[in-house]
Design a protein around this motif. Structure first.
Motif, PDB file in Angstrom:
ATOM      1  N   ALA A   1       0.831  -1.202   0.000  1.00 36.68           N
ATOM      2  CA  ALA A   1       0.000   0.000   0.000  1.00 36.68           C
ATOM      3  C   ALA A   1       0.868   1.256   0.000  1.00 36.68           C
ATOM      4  CB  ALA A   1      -0.924   0.010   1.213  1.00 36.68           C
ATOM      5  N   ALA A   2       0.519   2.200  -0.864  1.00 36.76           N
ATOM      6  CA  ALA A   2       1.250   3.466  -0.910  1.00 36.76           C
ATOM      7  C   ALA A   2       1.031   4.249   0.384  1.00 36.76           C
ATOM      8  CB  ALA A   2       0.790   4.288  -2.106  1.00 36.76           C
ATOM      9  N   ASP A   3       1.944   5.150   0.673  1.00 44.36           N
ATOM     10  CA  ASP A   3       1.892   5.949   1.902  1.00 44.36           C
ATOM     11  C   ASP A   3       0.845   7.046   1.742  1.00 44.36           C
ATOM     12  OD1 ASP A   3       2.274   7.476   4.145  1.00 44.36           O
ATOM     13  OD2 ASP A   3       4.449   7.585   3.971  1.00 44.36           O
ATOM     14  N   GLY A   4      -0.357   6.811   2.283  1.00 45.10           N
ATOM     15  CA  GLY A   4      -1.440   7.774   2.148  1.00 45.10           C
ATOM     16  C   GLY A   4      -1.149   9.088   2.830  1.00 45.10           C
ATOM     17  N   ALA A   5      -0.457   9.047   3.973  1.00 41.95           N
ATOM     18  CA  ALA A   5      -0.145  10.281   4.687  1.00 41.95           C
ATOM     19  C   ALA A   5       0.758  11.178   3.848  1.00 41.95           C
ATOM     20  CB  ALA A   5       0.522   9.959   6.021  1.00 41.95           C
ATOM     21  N   ALA A   6       1.724  10.581   3.130  1.00 44.58           N
ATOM     22  CA  ALA A   6       2.618  11.375   2.287  1.00 44.58           C
ATOM     23  C   ALA A   6       1.849  12.000   1.127  1.00 44.58           C
ATOM     24  CB  ALA A   6       3.753  10.494   1.759  1.00 44.58           C
ATOM     25  N   VAL A   7       0.921  11.246   0.535  1.00 42.58           N
ATOM     26  CA  VAL A   7       0.118  11.784  -0.562  1.00 42.58           C
ATOM     27  C   VAL A   7      -0.738  12.946  -0.074  1.00 42.58           C
ATOM     28  CG1 VAL A   7      -1.743  11.269  -2.181  1.00 42.58           C
ATOM     29  CG2 VAL A   7       0.099   9.617  -1.827  1.00 42.58           C
ATOM     30  N   LEU A   8      -1.363  12.764   1.091  1.00 42.60           N
ATOM     31  CA  LEU A   8      -2.201  13.826   1.631  1.00 42.60           C
ATOM     32  C   LEU A   8      -1.387  15.082   1.914  1.00 42.60           C
ATOM     33  CD1 LEU A   8      -4.953  14.750   2.638  1.00 42.60           C
ATOM     34  CD2 LEU A   8      -4.399  13.760   4.864  1.00 42.60           C
ATOM     35  N   ASP A   9      -0.164  14.897   2.376  1.00 36.98           N
ATOM     36  CA  ASP A   9       0.692  16.049   2.656  1.00 36.98           C
ATOM     37  C   ASP A   9       0.994  16.822   1.369  1.00 36.98           C
ATOM     38  OD1 ASP A   9       2.379  17.586   4.532  1.00 36.98           O
ATOM     39  OD2 ASP A   9       4.033  16.798   3.319  1.00 36.98           O
ATOM     40  N   VAL A  10       1.232  16.100   0.270  1.00 37.43           N
ATOM     41  CA  VAL A  10       1.493  16.759  -1.018  1.00 37.43           C
ATOM     42  C   VAL A  10       0.250  17.518  -1.488  1.00 37.43           C
ATOM     43  CG1 VAL A  10       1.953  16.351  -3.466  1.00 37.43           C
ATOM     44  CG2 VAL A  10       3.278  15.135  -1.721  1.00 37.43           C
ATOM     45  N   VAL A  11      -0.915  16.881  -1.363  1.00 34.96           N
ATOM     46  CA  VAL A  11      -2.155  17.542  -1.789  1.00 34.96           C
ATOM     47  C   VAL A  11      -2.400  18.789  -0.959  1.00 34.96           C
ATOM     48  CG1 VAL A  11      -4.649  17.286  -2.029  1.00 34.96           C
ATOM     49  CG2 VAL A  11      -3.145  15.366  -2.586  1.00 34.96           C
ATOM     50  N   ARG A  12      -2.167  18.692   0.350  1.00 40.28           N
ATOM     51  CA  ARG A  12      -2.389  19.845   1.236  1.00 40.28           C
ATOM     52  C   ARG A  12      -1.486  21.017   0.849  1.00 40.28           C
ATOM     53  NH1 ARG A  12      -2.329  17.354   5.882  1.00 40.28           N
ATOM     54  NH2 ARG A  12      -4.556  17.504   6.312  1.00 40.28           N
ATOM     55  N   ARG A  13      -0.243  20.723   0.474  1.00 42.26           N
ATOM     56  CA  ARG A  13       0.691  21.787   0.100  1.00 42.26           C
ATOM     57  C   ARG A  13       0.319  22.421  -1.235  1.00 42.26           C
ATOM     58  NH1 ARG A  13       4.830  18.077   1.425  1.00 42.26           N
ATOM     59  NH2 ARG A  13       5.409  18.026  -0.784  1.00 42.26           N
ATOM     60  N   GLN A  14      -0.222  21.614  -2.150  1.00 41.08           N
ATOM     61  CA  GLN A  14      -0.491  22.118  -3.491  1.00 41.08           C
ATOM     62  C   GLN A  14      -1.839  22.824  -3.627  1.00 41.08           C
ATOM     63  OE1 GLN A  14       2.829  21.932  -4.843  1.00 41.08           O
ATOM     64  NE2 GLN A  14       1.446  21.935  -6.593  1.00 41.08           N
ATOM     65  N   ALA A  15      -2.784  22.493  -2.758  1.00 37.94           N
ATOM     66  CA  ALA A  15      -4.131  23.055  -2.890  1.00 37.94           C
ATOM     67  C   ALA A  15      -4.223  24.431  -2.239  1.00 37.94           C
ATOM     68  CB  ALA A  15      -5.153  22.111  -2.266  1.00 37.94           C
ATOM     69  N   LYS A  16      -5.065  25.269  -2.784  1.00 41.44           N
ATOM     70  CA  LYS A  16      -5.364  26.540  -2.134  1.00 41.44           C
ATOM     71  C   LYS A  16      -6.133  26.281  -0.841  1.00 41.44           C
ATOM     72  CE  LYS A  16      -7.743  30.957  -2.876  1.00 41.44           C
ATOM     73  NZ  LYS A  16      -8.525  31.774  -3.851  1.00 41.44           N
ATOM     74  N   ARG A  17      -7.047  25.306  -0.915  1.00 37.19           N
ATOM     75  CA  ARG A  17      -7.827  24.907   0.250  1.00 37.19           C
ATOM     76  C   ARG A  17      -8.154  23.424   0.119  1.00 37.19           C
ATOM     77  NH1 ARG A  17     -14.001  26.168   1.661  1.00 37.19           N
ATOM     78  NH2 ARG A  17     -14.031  25.449   3.816  1.00 37.19           N
TER      79      ARG A  17
END
Length: 524
Positions: free
Chosen positions: A128-144
């Motif tokens: 399984a891919a690291d979901g926490a790492a993916v979420l961290d990338v999305v959080r940094r890239q999104a305006k909200r």
């Protein structure tokens, strides 16, 4: 004359897997906008992989333009998406990868649950891919970012993830429409209105309360890091109490919990007598455990000998698929009510090897010695079958196979598995005489063997490769570390390429110079 002001446009991209209701969500958003007088256009590009793949839906919304007809695009453009809706966590990550999420512009509404990709499922180890790492990338890239487990929320309210995502979109404020307008769209649809509205409202509340602070749910634990349940004071059955007492009397307390887990597993697989055999095998190694490393030898022996003794065979599969708790779990997962009828279709692809494995060893050997009979049987057995276990006929078919458990210890498959287990334990004992750390790592290598049929065969071949490596590495100061590296390489990919690369680097071929000498020769 001044030109007319440019009308407001909102670009919405939706990433959803097949079966998640992405099309319904699109229809709701289009209906929401058109009911308010906006122009709306929706397009989609369907995937072609797992569950029809991830479909990308694109919606353009344009505020009312009396007397003018706007020209709309057909696909999302990187850097031009205002709202990104992801029906699964990795889809949000893939949207970032495609450039559809930008910090200056994009509001991301995502579900944090996981639907695992084929690549994650086929990995021999914890793929399984690291979901926490993916979420961290999305959080940094999104305006909200608005994120929560929208799938679980929908299930709690008897609905589907599209309804909770629609509600999260309403609560996010990313679209210029009131929540009442969102609810009206669902009411006009006329299908599953009560459950969909409940999920919509709950998700809207979640989005308003803590849109960017949610975390991903815990992923399934890596078996190497899992914790055992405490050993119970009393066994579940009177016949097992002497075995529980034996654990406390003969083994170090550090291993009690794992011994309890292992005992429960092998007894469930066969019977109490088999549980006693399990403790006998663990005791062979535990007696030589000096406790210098926290009794790692006893703990790993308790874990992996239990796994080896409870291998997956046709009998076990048939037993598990016809248990009442499995039927109850399936009903929970699909949200079935008490009066709903749930049908389950099981797919099997038996081979001649599975039939031979069920036979007594002498009979199976006689079958092997009769090529014409094998050639006649093979095409009649080696084909897919679908069994409907919700029907009496299908259920009884699998129960008949599960009933062979009584004679399991006399069949060929069991004889082969036990012989293989003894080869492994003998190798562990030999390693233990020279290097206790190497013996512990060799026990952990049993993690490679799982499943049945081709999956079991692939895992067993890699496991045998590591047994070979352990013999070649014996005597080296880094033997335990090297074997651990080989095991992790074997768990890295389904094709076994990583293992062969590491094996070539760590275990020189007979007659070849050590790695350091080869490197020196190459430099010269």
């Amino acid at each position: 004359m001044d030109p007319a002001p440019r009308p407001r446009r909102i670009h919405v991209a939706i990433m959803a897997l097949g079966g998640q209701g992405g099309g319904v969500l699109v229809d709701w958003i289009v209906g929401l906008a058109e009911h308010a007088g906006w122009t709306a256009q929706a397009t989609s590009v369907a995937g072609v992989a797992q569950r029809t793949g991830a479909t990308i839906y694109y919606i353009e919304l344009v505020e009312p333009t009396p007397g003018r007809e706007p020209v709309l695009a057909l696909m999302p453009v990187p850097g031009d998406v205002d709202v990104l809706v992801a029906a699964e966590l990795m889809e949000a990550g893939r949207a970032v990868e495609r450039g559809l999420v930008t910090p200056e512009r994009t509001t991301v509404v995502a579900s944090s649950h996981r639907t695992y990709a084929v690549q994650e499922k086929v990995a021999p180890g914890h793929g399984a891919a690291d979901g926490a790492a993916v979420l961290d990338v999305v959080r940094r890239q999104a305006k909200r970012l608005v994120v929560d487990d929208m799938q679980a929320l929908a299930v709690r309210h008897g609905s589907v993830v599209s309804a909770s995502l629609f509600g999260a979109l309403a609560g996010s404020g990313a679209l210029p429409f009131e929540q009442a307008a969102f609810e009206a769209v669902v009411e006009r649809s006329g299908v599953g209105v009560h459950a969909s509205l409940a999920a919509l409202r709950a998700a809207a509340d979640v989005a308003r309360r803590a849109s960017a602070s949610a975390s991903v749910p815990m992923l399934p634990a890596d078996p190497m890091q899992a914790a055992a349940r405490p050993l119970p004071a009393r066994a579940a059955a009177a016949a097992l109490q002497p075995l529980v007492d034996r654990i406390r009397a003969e083994f170090p307390p550090a291993g009690w919990d794992w011994l309890g887990e292992g005992l429960a597993r092998v007894v469930d697989w066969q019977d109490a007598a088999y549980g006693a055999e399990y403790l006998d095998r663990v005791a062979r190694l535990a007696r030589r455990d000096d406790g210098s490393d926290g009794h790692a030898l006893t703990i790993e022996a308790a874990r992996w000998i239990a796994v080896a003794m409870s291998y997956d065979d046709v009998i076990r599969v048939a037993d598990l698929k016809t248990r009442a708790e499995r039927s109850a779990r399936v009903r929970r997962e699909v949200g079935a009510g008490d009066d709903d009828v749930v049908g389950i279709e099981e797919y099997f692809h038996p081979r001649l090897e599975e039939l031979a494995g069920l036979l007594p060893r002498a009979w199976a050997d006689r079958l092997d010695a009769t090529p014409r009979l094998k050639a006649w049987l093979a095409p009649r057995l080696d084909r897919g079958r679908r069994v409907h276990t919700h029907t009496l006929r299908g259920h009884l078919q699998l129960r008949a196979v599960a009933a062979l458990r009584r004679w399991r210890r006399g069949n060929r498959r069991h004889a082969e598995e036990m012989a293989h287990l003894e080869v492994w334990l003998t190798a562990v004992e030999q390693a233990l005489g020279r290097d206790a750390a190497l013996a512990v790592e060799l026990l952990r290598c049993r993690r490679l063997v799982k499943g049945y049929s081709d999956t079991h065969q692939r895992g067993s071949s890699r496991f045998d490769r590591l047994l070979q490596a352990a013999t070649a590495l014996a005597g080296r100061a880094d033997a335990a570390t090297a074997l651990a590296r080989l095991r992790e390489a074997a768990l890295r990919d389904a094709e076994g390429l990583a293992l062969e690369r590491e094996f070539a680097a760590l275990v020189p071929a007979p007659g070849a110079p050590p790695a350091a000498h080869r490197a020196f020769a190459a430099d010269r």
